[in-house]
Design an enzyme around this catalytic site. Sequence first.
Site, PDB file in Angstrom:
ATOM      1  CD  GLU A  45      37.225  45.825  26.798  1.00 49.33           C
ATOM      2  OE1 GLU A  45      37.855  46.234  25.817  1.00 49.33           O
ATOM      3  OE2 GLU A  45      37.495  44.768  27.374  1.00 49.33           O
ATOM      4  CE1 TYR A 128      38.757  44.337  20.653  1.00 49.65           C
ATOM      5  CE2 TYR A 128      38.560  46.126  22.266  1.00 49.65           C
ATOM      6  CZ  TYR A 128      38.973  44.849  21.925  1.00 49.65           C
ATOM      7  OH  TYR A 128      39.564  44.068  22.871  1.00 49.65           O
ATOM      8  CG  ASP A 146      42.884  42.371  20.753  1.00 45.60           C
ATOM      9  OD1 ASP A 146      43.218  41.280  20.235  1.00 45.60           O
ATOM     10  OD2 ASP A 146      43.037  42.621  21.962  1.00 45.60           O
ATOM     11  CB  CYS A 193      50.614  33.901  20.543  1.00 44.84           C
ATOM     12  SG  CYS A 193      51.101  33.751  18.827  1.00 44.84           S
ATOM     13  CB  CYS A 200      55.751  27.730  20.847  1.00 41.39           C
ATOM     14  SG  CYS A 200      55.767  29.093  19.672  1.00 41.39           S
ATOM     15  CB  CYS A 203      51.089  27.584  22.596  1.00 36.20           C
ATOM     16  SG  CYS A 203      49.691  27.956  21.527  1.00 36.20           S
ATOM     17  CB  CYS A 209      50.770  26.490  15.739  1.00 30.23           C
ATOM     18  SG  CYS A 209      51.320  28.154  15.300  1.00 30.23           S
TER      19      CYS A 209
HETATM   20  S1  SF4 Z   1      52.386  27.652  18.853  1.00 31.66           S
HETATM   21 FE1  SF4 Z   1      51.668  29.154  17.338  1.00 31.66          FE
HETATM   22  S2  SF4 Z   1      49.858  30.123  18.259  1.00 31.66           S
HETATM   23 FE2  SF4 Z   1      50.993  29.062  19.870  1.00 31.66          FE
HETATM   24  S3  SF4 Z   1      52.355  30.625  20.759  1.00 31.66           S
HETATM   25 FE3  SF4 Z   1      53.534  29.524  19.176  1.00 31.66          FE
HETATM   26  S4  SF4 Z   1      53.224  30.744  17.344  1.00 31.66           S
HETATM   27 FE4  SF4 Z   1      51.647  31.388  18.763  1.00 31.66          FE
END
Ligand code: SF4
Length: 290
Positions: A45, A128, A146, A193, A200, A203, A209
Amino acid sequence: MWPGTEDTEMTTEDLQAALLDWYENNKRDLPWRHTADPYRILVSEVMLQQTQVSRVIPKYRAFLDEFPAAEDLADAPLSDVLKLWSGLGYNRRAKYLKQAAEQVVNEYGGRFPRDPQTLQELPGVGPYTANAVAAFAFNTGGPVFDTNVRRVMYRFHGKASDSELETFHTSIFPPEKSRTWNNAIMELGSEVCVDGTPRCSNCPWRSECTAWKTQDFDTPEVQTQSTFKGSWRFYRAKLLRLLMEHDALPEDRIAEELALPDKYDLDELIAELVDEQMVTESDGKYRLPE
Ligand code: SF4
């Protein structure tokens, strides 16, 4: 709007399961993810505070080869620690890490405290880092916030203040899975992200989102670091490197080798490092402390 409101289909449990499942299948193999030893977690860390993962990995391994436990680091001369730290920058971190190891050995009998509050009493350990050590070593930390996590929350939840985003993160955080969740959300921010154009299509949260729905992938403002080359910090690091190469140097040799610009004062630079006990003086020469 989150979670469980009319325009969402995923419950909090769904969001959690989707992220944890994605992480299980996509996580990078990083050396500090193979341990729950608080000392090793703390080393990682502290190294990662201002240095990229790819540069940290070989340094982390070399550091732990030399100082495998808090006792080894506590016993080592600071000069040896600084030599191994060389290349990571922000040398004060190395000194604090050694002092933290000393405190763990001397005050806690070699056993790290488990809660973030007590961990914060260690030198150089802020909120943190204390929370990260508690999460990754003991599974007792709260939600990490973070730069990467902040960006994910800003896009996923929708633009909001940091405190609102932290509250939102806390509302979907599973406390009993502190270790895995924090790793997962940080991984999502660092690998999917990302700053710039997010990936995306990879994701697990895309269908819910806000940024994806609005196609607005703006990111929250981030404080940029000032240029290192030619800065006060640059010359501090250069002086420490000089003293690693030469056992001891008088001030006139330091002045010659350092070539400090007129805007900086050499006496002040040396005095600062002596004051911080990063450098010692004897017989008119400066050296790294033993
Ligand atoms: S869908 Fe939303 S949370 Fe996922 S990578 Fe894209 S912008 Fe980021």
